[in-house]
Design a protein around this motif. Structure first.
Motif, PDB file in Angstrom:
ATOM      1  N   ASN A  34       2.958  -9.743  -6.499  1.00  0.00           N
ATOM      2  CA  ASN A  34       3.740  -8.589  -6.073  1.00  0.00           C
ATOM      3  C   ASN A  34       2.967  -7.281  -6.315  1.00  0.00           C
ATOM      4  O   ASN A  34       2.292  -7.126  -7.335  1.00  0.00           O
ATOM      5  CB  ASN A  34       5.065  -8.578  -6.850  1.00  0.00           C
ATOM      6  N   ALA A  35       3.083  -6.346  -5.383  1.00  0.00           N
ATOM      7  CA  ALA A  35       2.335  -5.091  -5.476  1.00  0.00           C
ATOM      8  C   ALA A  35       2.686  -4.306  -6.740  1.00  0.00           C
ATOM      9  O   ALA A  35       1.806  -3.685  -7.356  1.00  0.00           O
ATOM     10  CB  ALA A  35       2.596  -4.232  -4.241  1.00  0.00           C
ATOM     11  N   THR A  36       3.954  -4.336  -7.133  1.00  0.00           N
ATOM     12  CA  THR A  36       4.357  -3.620  -8.344  1.00  0.00           C
ATOM     13  C   THR A  36       3.700  -4.243  -9.570  1.00  0.00           C
ATOM     14  O   THR A  36       3.215  -3.529 -10.454  1.00  0.00           O
ATOM     15  CB  THR A  36       5.886  -3.650  -8.488  1.00  0.00           C
ATOM     16  N   GLN A  37       3.664  -5.561  -9.623  1.00  0.00           N
ATOM     17  CA  GLN A  37       3.003  -6.219 -10.747  1.00  0.00           C
ATOM     18  C   GLN A  37       1.516  -5.923 -10.750  1.00  0.00           C
ATOM     19  O   GLN A  37       0.915  -5.718 -11.810  1.00  0.00           O
ATOM     20  CB  GLN A  37       3.236  -7.723 -10.713  1.00  0.00           C
ATOM     21  N   ARG A  38       0.891  -5.887  -9.578  1.00  0.00           N
ATOM     22  CA  ARG A  38      -0.537  -5.558  -9.522  1.00  0.00           C
ATOM     23  C   ARG A  38      -0.808  -4.191 -10.153  1.00  0.00           C
ATOM     24  O   ARG A  38      -1.799  -4.011 -10.880  1.00  0.00           O
ATOM     25  CB  ARG A  38      -1.018  -5.550  -8.070  1.00  0.00           C
ATOM     26  N   GLN A  39       0.047  -3.236  -9.878  1.00  0.00           N
ATOM     27  CA  GLN A  39      -0.154  -1.893 -10.428  1.00  0.00           C
ATOM     28  C   GLN A  39      -0.067  -1.894 -11.946  1.00  0.00           C
ATOM     29  O   GLN A  39      -0.871  -1.248 -12.633  1.00  0.00           O
ATOM     30  CB  GLN A  39       0.890  -0.941  -9.836  1.00  0.00           C
ATOM     31  N   VAL A  40       0.902  -2.633 -12.483  1.00  0.00           N
ATOM     32  CA  VAL A  40       1.060  -2.681 -13.936  1.00  0.00           C
ATOM     33  C   VAL A  40      -0.100  -3.426 -14.581  1.00  0.00           C
ATOM     34  O   VAL A  40      -0.599  -3.038 -15.642  1.00  0.00           O
ATOM     35  CB  VAL A  40       2.408  -3.344 -14.301  1.00  0.00           C
ATOM     36  N   LEU A  41      -0.546  -4.494 -13.949  1.00  0.00           N
ATOM     37  CA  LEU A  41      -1.705  -5.221 -14.463  1.00  0.00           C
ATOM     38  C   LEU A  41      -2.945  -4.328 -14.485  1.00  0.00           C
ATOM     39  O   LEU A  41      -3.725  -4.341 -15.440  1.00  0.00           O
ATOM     40  CB  LEU A  41      -1.975  -6.449 -13.595  1.00  0.00           C
ATOM     41  N   ALA A  42      -3.123  -3.552 -13.421  1.00  0.00           N
ATOM     42  CA  ALA A  42      -4.293  -2.682 -13.332  1.00  0.00           C
ATOM     43  C   ALA A  42      -4.270  -1.609 -14.418  1.00  0.00           C
ATOM     44  O   ALA A  42      -5.321  -1.224 -14.947  1.00  0.00           O
ATOM     45  CB  ALA A  42      -4.363  -2.036 -11.955  1.00  0.00           C
ATOM     46  N   ALA A  43      -3.076  -1.115 -14.773  1.00  0.00           N
ATOM     47  CA  ALA A  43      -2.975  -0.096 -15.815  1.00  0.00           C
ATOM     48  C   ALA A  43      -3.426  -0.654 -17.160  1.00  0.00           C
ATOM     49  O   ALA A  43      -4.075   0.040 -17.953  1.00  0.00           O
ATOM     50  CB  ALA A  43      -1.544   0.424 -15.902  1.00  0.00           C
ATOM     51  N   GLY A  44      -3.089  -1.910 -17.436  1.00  0.00           N
ATOM     52  CA  GLY A  44      -3.578  -2.586 -18.637  1.00  0.00           C
ATOM     53  C   GLY A  44      -3.127  -1.998 -19.950  1.00  0.00           C
ATOM     54  O   GLY A  44      -3.798  -2.167 -20.970  1.00  0.00           O
ATOM     55  N   PHE A  98      -6.948 -14.521 -11.834  1.00  0.00           N
ATOM     56  CA  PHE A  98      -6.811 -14.490 -10.377  1.00  0.00           C
ATOM     57  C   PHE A  98      -5.567 -13.730  -9.897  1.00  0.00           C
ATOM     58  O   PHE A  98      -5.325 -13.668  -8.694  1.00  0.00           O
ATOM     59  CB  PHE A  98      -6.777 -15.918  -9.835  1.00  0.00           C
ATOM     60  N   LEU A  99      -4.805 -13.150 -10.809  1.00  0.00           N
ATOM     61  CA  LEU A  99      -3.575 -12.466 -10.394  1.00  0.00           C
ATOM     62  C   LEU A  99      -3.845 -11.299  -9.447  1.00  0.00           C
ATOM     63  O   LEU A  99      -3.023 -10.996  -8.577  1.00  0.00           O
ATOM     64  CB  LEU A  99      -2.805 -11.962 -11.612  1.00  0.00           C
ATOM     65  N   ARG A 100      -4.983 -10.643  -9.611  1.00  0.00           N
ATOM     66  CA  ARG A 100      -5.316  -9.498  -8.760  1.00  0.00           C
ATOM     67  C   ARG A 100      -6.377  -9.842  -7.715  1.00  0.00           C
ATOM     68  O   ARG A 100      -6.927  -8.941  -7.071  1.00  0.00           O
ATOM     69  CB  ARG A 100      -5.769  -8.326  -9.619  1.00  0.00           C
ATOM     70  N   ALA A 101      -6.641 -11.125  -7.544  1.00  0.00           N
ATOM     71  CA  ALA A 101      -7.570 -11.542  -6.485  1.00  0.00           C
ATOM     72  C   ALA A 101      -7.013 -11.133  -5.129  1.00  0.00           C
ATOM     73  O   ALA A 101      -5.791 -11.068  -4.929  1.00  0.00           O
ATOM     74  CB  ALA A 101      -7.773 -13.052  -6.535  1.00  0.00           C
ATOM     75  N   ASP A 102      -7.897 -10.865  -4.185  1.00  0.00           N
ATOM     76  CA  ASP A 102      -7.454 -10.452  -2.849  1.00  0.00           C
ATOM     77  C   ASP A 102      -6.525 -11.480  -2.224  1.00  0.00           C
ATOM     78  O   ASP A 102      -5.585 -11.127  -1.502  1.00  0.00           O
ATOM     79  CB  ASP A 102      -8.669 -10.251  -1.939  1.00  0.00           C
ATOM     80  N   GLU A 103      -6.784 -12.766  -2.482  1.00  0.00           N
ATOM     81  CA  GLU A 103      -6.028 -13.835  -1.831  1.00  0.00           C
ATOM     82  C   GLU A 103      -4.717 -14.164  -2.542  1.00  0.00           C
ATOM     83  O   GLU A 103      -3.900 -14.933  -2.018  1.00  0.00           O
ATOM     84  CB  GLU A 103      -6.875 -15.117  -1.772  1.00  0.00           C
ATOM     85  N   ALA A 104      -4.500 -13.619  -3.726  1.00  0.00           N
ATOM     86  CA  ALA A 104      -3.284 -13.928  -4.484  1.00  0.00           C
ATOM     87  C   ALA A 104      -2.072 -13.250  -3.860  1.00  0.00           C
ATOM     88  O   ALA A 104      -2.176 -12.169  -3.276  1.00  0.00           O
ATOM     89  CB  ALA A 104      -3.444 -13.492  -5.940  1.00  0.00           C
ATOM     90  N   GLY A 105      -0.914 -13.878  -4.020  1.00  0.00           N
ATOM     91  CA  GLY A 105       0.328 -13.313  -3.488  1.00  0.00           C
ATOM     92  C   GLY A 105       1.093 -12.495  -4.506  1.00  0.00           C
ATOM     93  O   GLY A 105       2.307 -12.312  -4.368  1.00  0.00           O
TER      94      GLY A 105
END
Length: 350
Positions: A244-254, A235-242
């Protein structure tokens, strides 16, 4: 409690921002279950989040609290100097490395008064009197454990259910006693091994947590005896999760491995490998929450700068498989895939 869920999925409590009332409410509306993360919040802030969840959904939900540990007396001066240099790098000052109990008593009073349906505990055991107070108002008590020994202790204080955490989990390991000589803080069992060992010593309902991001994972732990699967990284990248945008980018890179470190908080936790983790892990003492408070300004400045190299990028081992969708769609997909996996397995036994 969890046996009656329409969808046996629990959105894990993720302290520090990722968990939001919107995420918890969305999980409930989807037939699953969500926890608010009480860690690091004041009682007043937590009260506001409880009210927000109740305003968004009529579904049951829970709140997680950190059990205060023993104050560490380790000499922190060397690590304070290291973090001071990091702070200068990001144009900020290090935090004060002080110990406190995270406002535990005030938050427990709030949960009793608010009659929250479920309260879970991480980092140790609540006192028997705390459990009794919660039981008196009809609250289900869950204790997070990592070993069969911890499971026995939790049963003895009156826990109604256990959350069994495997070493695959992202974020802090919920060991009761952090062994400074062990990078993982103590005994480290994978989730399936932990489920088997814990189920051998208790008949309490078990919730499985650690590295679960797919429907087949849920089917596997239900088959292994769990009544529900608790997922955080999913759920870290769920729309409703808070998150951080920088962490979302790193998670997406995988493209980063994960590792367990004390570098950010003084307590072992699994996160994505970055510069801070590589350079400071071997020097970090077992001193929670002193290191958490010491490094917080650096972590915040790093995130605000769009630089992931000094952030605590908590995530489980299977994080590259988690996607970005609304929470209800994540839950719907998980449950469809879990049922398909269970049907495939059933055919193998047919």
């Amino acid at each position: 409690m969890f046996e009656s869920l329409r969808v046996p999925v629990i959105a894990a409590p993720m302290a520090g921002g990722p968990t939001t009332p919107e995420l918890v409410a969305a999980a409930g509306r989807a037939g699953a279950f969500g926890y608010l993360a009480g860690g690091y919040l004041t009682a007043a802030s937590l009260a506001g989040q409880i009210a927000a969840v109740r305003g968004l959904s009529n579904s049951a939900f829970g709140v997680n609290l950190f059990v205060p540990g023993i104050r560490s007396t380790v000499d922190l001066r060397g690590y304070v100097e290291r973090v001071g240099r990091e702070a200068a790098r990001y144009g900020t000052e290090p935090g004060e490395p002080r110990w406190d109990d995270d406002g535990y008593s005030a938050k427990l009073d709030l949960l009793v008064e608010s009659r929250v349906p479920v309260v879970s505990f991480t980092f140790g055991l609540p006192g028997e009197s705390d459990v009794e107070r919660l039981h008196e108002v009809g609250t289900t008590v869950v204790v997070t454990v990592t070993t069969p020994e911890e499971a026995r202790e939790a049963a003895e204080v009156g826990a109604d259910a256990l959350c069994v955490q495997g070493f695959e989990a992202g974020g802090h390991r919920s060991v009761f006693h952090d062994d400074p000589a062990d990078p993982c803080g103590g005994a480290s069992y994978g989730l399936l091994a932990a489920l088997r060992l814990v189920s051998a010593v208790t008949d309490l309902p078990l919730v499985a947590a650690g590295g679960l991001v797919a429907g087949a994972d849920i089917a596997a732990v239900l088959t292994a005896g769990a009544v529900a699967a608790q997922l955080g990284t999913a759920f870290l990248r769920a729309d409703e999760a808070g998150t951080n945008a920088t962490q979302r980018q790193v998670l997406a890179a995988g493209d980063r491995p994960t590792a367990v470190t004390r570098a950010f908080s003084g307590r072992p936790a699994r996160g994505l490998v970055n510069r801070f983790l590589r350079e400071h892990s071997e020097h970090a003492p077992a001193a929670y929450p002193q290191l958490h408070r010491l490094t917080r300004p650096v972590r915040s400045a790093s995130g605000q700068a769009g630089d992931p190299e000094a952030m605590s990028l908590w995530a489980g081992q299977t994080y590259p498989l988690a996607g970005a969708l609304p929470a209800d769609e994540i839950i719907g997909r998980l449950w469809r895939d879990a049922r398909e996996a269970a049907h495939r397995t059933a055919r193998r036994f047919g």
